[in-house]
Enzyme design. Structure first.
Site, PDB file in Angstrom:
ATOM      1  N   ASP A 290       0.827  -1.209   0.000  1.00 48.84           N
ATOM      2  CA  ASP A 290       0.000   0.000   0.000  1.00 48.84           C
ATOM      3  C   ASP A 290       0.864   1.264   0.000  1.00 48.84           C
ATOM      4  O   ASP A 290       1.939   1.279   0.608  1.00 48.84           O
ATOM      5  CB  ASP A 290      -0.914  -0.033   1.234  1.00 48.84           C
ATOM      6  CG  ASP A 290      -2.090   0.916   1.094  1.00 48.84           C
ATOM      7  OD1 ASP A 290      -2.322   1.449  -0.015  1.00 48.84           O
ATOM      8  OD2 ASP A 290      -2.778   1.140   2.103  1.00 48.84           O
TER       9      ASP A 290
ATOM     10  N   HIS B 261       2.609   3.235  -9.073  1.00 50.17           N
ATOM     11  CA  HIS B 261       2.453   1.791  -9.319  1.00 50.17           C
ATOM     12  C   HIS B 261       3.647   1.238 -10.111  1.00 50.17           C
ATOM     13  O   HIS B 261       4.096   0.126  -9.882  1.00 50.17           O
ATOM     14  CB  HIS B 261       1.158   1.517 -10.083  1.00 50.17           C
ATOM     15  CG  HIS B 261      -0.070   1.866  -9.290  1.00 50.17           C
ATOM     16  ND1 HIS B 261      -0.243   1.484  -7.991  1.00 50.17           N
ATOM     17  CD2 HIS B 261      -1.180   2.584  -9.624  1.00 50.17           C
ATOM     18  CE1 HIS B 261      -1.414   1.943  -7.547  1.00 50.17           C
ATOM     19  NE2 HIS B 261      -1.991   2.614  -8.516  1.00 50.17           N
TER      20      HIS B 261
ATOM     21  N   TRP C 245     -11.107  -2.963  -9.119  1.00 51.22           N
ATOM     22  CA  TRP C 245     -11.677  -2.629 -10.443  1.00 51.22           C
ATOM     23  C   TRP C 245     -12.498  -1.339 -10.361  1.00 51.22           C
ATOM     24  O   TRP C 245     -12.786  -0.727 -11.382  1.00 51.22           O
ATOM     25  CB  TRP C 245     -12.564  -3.759 -10.961  1.00 51.22           C
ATOM     26  CG  TRP C 245     -11.825  -5.051 -11.173  1.00 51.22           C
ATOM     27  CD1 TRP C 245     -11.866  -6.147 -10.365  1.00 51.22           C
ATOM     28  CD2 TRP C 245     -10.930  -5.379 -12.244  1.00 51.22           C
ATOM     29  NE1 TRP C 245     -11.047  -7.137 -10.860  1.00 51.22           N
ATOM     30  CE2 TRP C 245     -10.467  -6.697 -12.013  1.00 51.22           C
ATOM     31  CE3 TRP C 245     -10.464  -4.693 -13.371  1.00 51.22           C
ATOM     32  CZ2 TRP C 245      -9.573  -7.334 -12.864  1.00 51.22           C
ATOM     33  CZ3 TRP C 245      -9.579  -5.338 -14.229  1.00 51.22           C
ATOM     34  CH2 TRP C 245      -9.142  -6.635 -13.969  1.00 51.22           C
TER      35      TRP C 245
ATOM     36  N   ARG D  41     -11.556   1.418  -9.238  1.00 51.10           N
ATOM     37  CA  ARG D  41     -10.708   2.605  -9.409  1.00 51.10           C
ATOM     38  C   ARG D  41     -10.922   3.206 -10.789  1.00 51.10           C
ATOM     39  O   ARG D  41     -11.441   2.538 -11.684  1.00 51.10           O
ATOM     40  CB  ARG D  41      -9.238   2.209  -9.233  1.00 51.10           C
ATOM     41  CG  ARG D  41      -8.946   1.829  -7.809  1.00 51.10           C
ATOM     42  CD  ARG D  41      -7.489   1.586  -7.575  1.00 51.10           C
ATOM     43  NE  ARG D  41      -7.289   1.305  -6.152  1.00 51.10           N
ATOM     44  CZ  ARG D  41      -6.216   1.617  -5.454  1.00 51.10           C
ATOM     45  NH1 ARG D  41      -5.204   2.209  -6.036  1.00 51.10           N
ATOM     46  NH2 ARG D  41      -6.139   1.338  -4.185  1.00 51.10           N
TER      47      ARG D  41
ATOM     48  N   LEU E 261      11.496 -21.786  -4.600  1.00 50.14           N
ATOM     49  CA  LEU E 261      10.880 -20.630  -3.942  1.00 50.14           C
ATOM     50  C   LEU E 261       9.524 -20.353  -4.586  1.00 50.14           C
ATOM     51  O   LEU E 261       9.383 -20.492  -5.802  1.00 50.14           O
ATOM     52  CB  LEU E 261      11.762 -19.382  -4.091  1.00 50.14           C
ATOM     53  CG  LEU E 261      13.207 -19.522  -3.616  1.00 50.14           C
ATOM     54  CD1 LEU E 261      13.965 -18.221  -3.874  1.00 50.14           C
ATOM     55  CD2 LEU E 261      13.233 -19.850  -2.126  1.00 50.14           C
TER      56      LEU E 261
HETATM   57  C1  FPP Z   1      -1.975   0.027  -3.367  1.00 52.51           C
HETATM   58  O1  FPP Z   1      -1.507   1.358  -3.318  1.00 52.51           O
HETATM   59  C2  FPP Z   1      -1.455  -0.623  -4.565  1.00 52.51           C
HETATM   60  C3  FPP Z   1      -2.209  -1.242  -5.521  1.00 52.51           C
HETATM   61  C4  FPP Z   1      -3.667  -1.347  -5.451  1.00 52.51           C
HETATM   62  C5  FPP Z   1      -1.575  -1.820  -6.719  1.00 52.51           C
HETATM   63  C6  FPP Z   1      -0.269  -2.503  -6.466  1.00 52.51           C
HETATM   64  C7  FPP Z   1       0.379  -2.743  -7.755  1.00 52.51           C
HETATM   65  C8  FPP Z   1       1.712  -2.791  -7.951  1.00 52.51           C
HETATM   66  C9  FPP Z   1       2.725  -2.733  -6.877  1.00 52.51           C
HETATM   67  C10 FPP Z   1       2.217  -2.920  -9.335  1.00 52.51           C
HETATM   68  C11 FPP Z   1       1.759  -4.151 -10.057  1.00 52.51           C
HETATM   69  C12 FPP Z   1       2.268  -5.413  -9.535  1.00 52.51           C
HETATM   70  C13 FPP Z   1       2.631  -6.482 -10.283  1.00 52.51           C
HETATM   71  C14 FPP Z   1       1.996  -7.776 -10.106  1.00 52.51           C
HETATM   72  C15 FPP Z   1       3.716  -6.428 -11.245  1.00 52.51           C
HETATM   73  P1  FPP Z   1      -2.562   2.534  -3.447  1.00 52.51           P
HETATM   74  O2  FPP Z   1      -2.746   2.859  -4.867  1.00 52.51           O
HETATM   75  O3  FPP Z   1      -3.819   2.164  -2.715  1.00 52.51           O
HETATM   76  O4  FPP Z   1      -1.819   3.695  -2.714  1.00 52.51           O
HETATM   77  P2  FPP Z   1      -2.466   4.861  -1.853  1.00 52.51           P
HETATM   78  O5  FPP Z   1      -3.053   4.213  -0.617  1.00 52.51           O
HETATM   79  O6  FPP Z   1      -1.314   5.717  -1.529  1.00 52.51           O
HETATM   80  O7  FPP Z   1      -3.505   5.535  -2.692  1.00 52.51           O
END
Ligand code: FPP
Length: 231
Positions: free
Chosen positions: A18, A35, A67, A69, A128
């Site tokens: 997060d 991201h 989804w 978002r 792993l």
């Molecule tokens: C949460 O942060 C993060 C996500 C919902 C997406 C996580 C995705 C990645 C790390 C990249 C994709 C991964 C792969 C499988 C390659 P947030 O957007 O909720 O952050 P915030 O709380 O600051 O808004």
């Protein structure tokens, strides 16, 4: 190279990644940028966990609720995911990683789904395990397990039946669940499997999660006394 090593007490670590959006906003950048950096962090964290001897790593990449978002953000995460799939096979070979996807794959386009299934199959011999929870929801997973059991004709089920029909049937339950980004909730992640997990919450935003921050979580885990309901 890592200077800490884990033992049997920490076989499985899981991350709720997060804070990508906030990390980007702090830099005046769009959330998508967070991201994209978060995906690099994810690959580095997985390698570090392997280096310190953790055998199973699970990451929460995209929930059944994500989804909702904005479309452009969902699209950006899916593009990042497709790019990851493009290099995952080579990385799996290099770092001995068996990649498994937790969640309902049927929502993905056939081409992406085929690549996910090929990666799972072609890396299955590695020691792993990396579980990537994508289009994943903990409640959805339990309902899916129960429906599988009903389809098998079961009229009475045990805890072991449910455990054996979860997406995580191939690995032990998480010993430690780490959530970055300051929020203290599970957000529908590994609901069944988390029954006896230790939790570690930190203020680090996911893109900043470096080796030292992972080691701090591991050290906090070793300072805990796990009783599994006993005394
Ligand atoms: C949460 O942060 C993060 C996500 C919902 C997406 C996580 C995705 C990645 C790390 C990249 C994709 C991964 C792969 C499988 C390659 P947030 O957007 O909720 O952050 P915030 O709380 O600051 O808004």
């Amino acid at each position: 190279m890592a200077n800490i090593q884990v033992d049997e007490r920490l076989r499985h670590i899981a991350f709720i990644m997060d804070g990508n959006g906030r990390w980007a906003k702090k830099r005046g950048m769009p959330r998508e940028y967070g991201h994209s950096v978060g995906a690099k962090t994810f690959e580095r964290v997985v390698r570090h966990c392997g280096d310190i001897g953790i055998r199973v790593v699970t990451v929460y990449a995209f929930s059944t609720e994500n989804w909702r978002r904005p479309q452009h953000e969902v699209q950006a995460i899916m593009t990042i995911f497709a790019e990851f799939l493009g290099r995952a096979q080579k990385q799996a070979e290099e770092y001995n990683i068996h990649t498994v996807f937790l969640g309902d794959k049927s929502i993905f386009p056939p081409e992406i789904r085929a690549r996910m299934e090929a990666l799972e199959r072609d890396t299955a011999h590695h020691p792993l395990t990396l579980n990537i929870a994508i289009n994943y929801g903990g409640r959805d997973e339990i309902v899916h397990a129960v429906n599988t059991l009903i389809a098998q004709g079961k009229t009475e089920i045990t805890e072991d039946d449910i455990t054996a029909n979860l997406y995580t049937a191939h690995c032990p339950p998480p010993d430690l669940i780490v959530r970055t980004g300051s929020e203290m909730r599970l957000s529908n992640f590994l609901l069944w499997q988390a029954a006896y997990a230790e939790f570690y919450f930190c203020d680090t935003l996911w893109p900043d999660m470096d080796d030292a921050a992972v080691d701090a979580a591991v050290e906090a885990f070793y300072a805990r006394k796990r009783r599994f309901g006993g005394v």
